[in-house]
Write a protein that holds these residues in place. Structure first.
Motif, PDB file in Angstrom:
ATOM      1  N   VAL A 103       0.855  -1.186   0.000  1.00 36.44           N
ATOM      2  CA  VAL A 103       0.000   0.000   0.000  1.00 36.44           C
ATOM      3  C   VAL A 103       0.893   1.238   0.000  1.00 36.44           C
ATOM      4  N   PHE A 104       0.580   2.172  -0.890  1.00 30.47           N
ATOM      5  CA  PHE A 104       1.373   3.387  -1.039  1.00 30.47           C
ATOM      6  C   PHE A 104       0.478   4.615  -1.037  1.00 30.47           C
ATOM      7  N   ARG A 105       1.033   5.707  -0.547  1.00 33.36           N
ATOM      8  CA  ARG A 105       0.425   7.036  -0.679  1.00 33.36           C
ATOM      9  C   ARG A 105       1.146   7.675  -1.858  1.00 33.36           C
ATOM     10  N   PHE A 119      -0.686  13.645  -9.327  1.00 32.55           N
ATOM     11  CA  PHE A 119      -1.255  13.488  -7.996  1.00 32.55           C
ATOM     12  C   PHE A 119      -1.197  14.783  -7.194  1.00 32.55           C
ATOM     13  N   VAL A 120      -1.841  15.825  -7.730  1.00 35.88           N
ATOM     14  CA  VAL A 120      -1.965  17.086  -7.000  1.00 35.88           C
ATOM     15  C   VAL A 120      -2.725  16.810  -5.710  1.00 35.88           C
ATOM     16  N   THR A 121      -3.771  16.012  -5.829  1.00 32.86           N
ATOM     17  CA  THR A 121      -4.497  15.518  -4.660  1.00 32.86           C
ATOM     18  C   THR A 121      -3.991  14.108  -4.411  1.00 32.86           C
ATOM     19  N   PRO A 122      -3.336  13.868  -3.274  1.00 28.52           N
ATOM     20  CA  PRO A 122      -2.764  12.541  -3.016  1.00 28.52           C
ATOM     21  C   PRO A 122      -3.841  11.449  -2.963  1.00 28.52           C
ATOM     22  N   ILE A 123      -3.441  10.240  -3.356  1.00 27.52           N
ATOM     23  CA  ILE A 123      -4.327   9.084  -3.261  1.00 27.52           C
ATOM     24  C   ILE A 123      -3.567   7.939  -2.609  1.00 27.52           C
ATOM     25  N   THR A 124      -4.313   6.965  -2.109  1.00 22.86           N
ATOM     26  CA  THR A 124      -3.737   5.760  -1.537  1.00 22.86           C
ATOM     27  C   THR A 124      -4.118   4.604  -2.452  1.00 22.86           C
ATOM     28  N   VAL A 125      -3.142   3.728  -2.726  1.00 16.65           N
ATOM     29  CA  VAL A 125      -3.387   2.596  -3.613  1.00 16.65           C
ATOM     30  C   VAL A 125      -2.838   1.304  -3.017  1.00 16.65           C
ATOM     31  N   ARG A 126      -3.456   0.188  -3.407  1.00 16.26           N
ATOM     32  CA  ARG A 126      -2.938  -1.144  -3.078  1.00 16.26           C
ATOM     33  C   ARG A 126      -2.519  -1.781  -4.394  1.00 16.26           C
ATOM     34  N   ILE A 153       5.218   6.691  -1.334  1.00 18.64           N
ATOM     35  CA  ILE A 153       5.349   6.626   0.124  1.00 18.64           C
ATOM     36  C   ILE A 153       4.694   5.340   0.612  1.00 18.64           C
ATOM     37  N   ARG A 154       5.542   4.407   1.046  1.00 22.56           N
ATOM     38  CA  ARG A 154       5.025   3.108   1.528  1.00 22.56           C
ATOM     39  C   ARG A 154       4.287   3.328   2.849  1.00 22.56           C
TER      40      ARG A 154
END
Length: 101
Positions: A15-17, A26-33, A75-76
């Motif tokens: 999972v990363f940010r 990614f102006v607006t950060p997201i979280t992904v798996r 970002i982990r």
């Protein structure tokens, strides 16, 4: 110039940010798996293709995406958001009414 270390490998389930450090998109950060790191696709030096699920604040997948990112800027997340377990609805208990008479 100081030696640079390679970012840790990208593995399924990680999972990363993602912020602008990972890609200008990614102006607006997201979280992904991560589902898969597409190492079979050619890229520029320092970039990678990943298949992933975008996660909401509760850790639920909201979209499947293919993203072009810089692994050095990812970002982990040490604690991944885990999906919220929804309570199962139990059917109402039936009560039988006996007719008197």
């Amino acid at each position: 110039m100081p030696p640079t270390s390679d970012p840790p490998p990208i593995r399924p389930g990680d999972v990363f940010r993602l912020t602008r450090a990972a890609s200008p998109q990614f102006v607006t950060p997201i979280t992904v798996r991560v589902i898969r790191h597409r190492s079979d696709w050619s890229t520029y030096q320092g970039w990678a293709w990943i298949e992933c699920y975008q996660l909401d604040d509760r850790g639920d997948a909201t979209a499947r995406r293919e993203l072009y990112v810089m692994p050095a800027g990812m970002i982990r997340q040490t604690e991944s958001p885990s999906p919220v377990r929804r309570k199962r609805r139990t059917p109402a208990r039936r009560t039988s009414v006996r007719a008197e008479g």
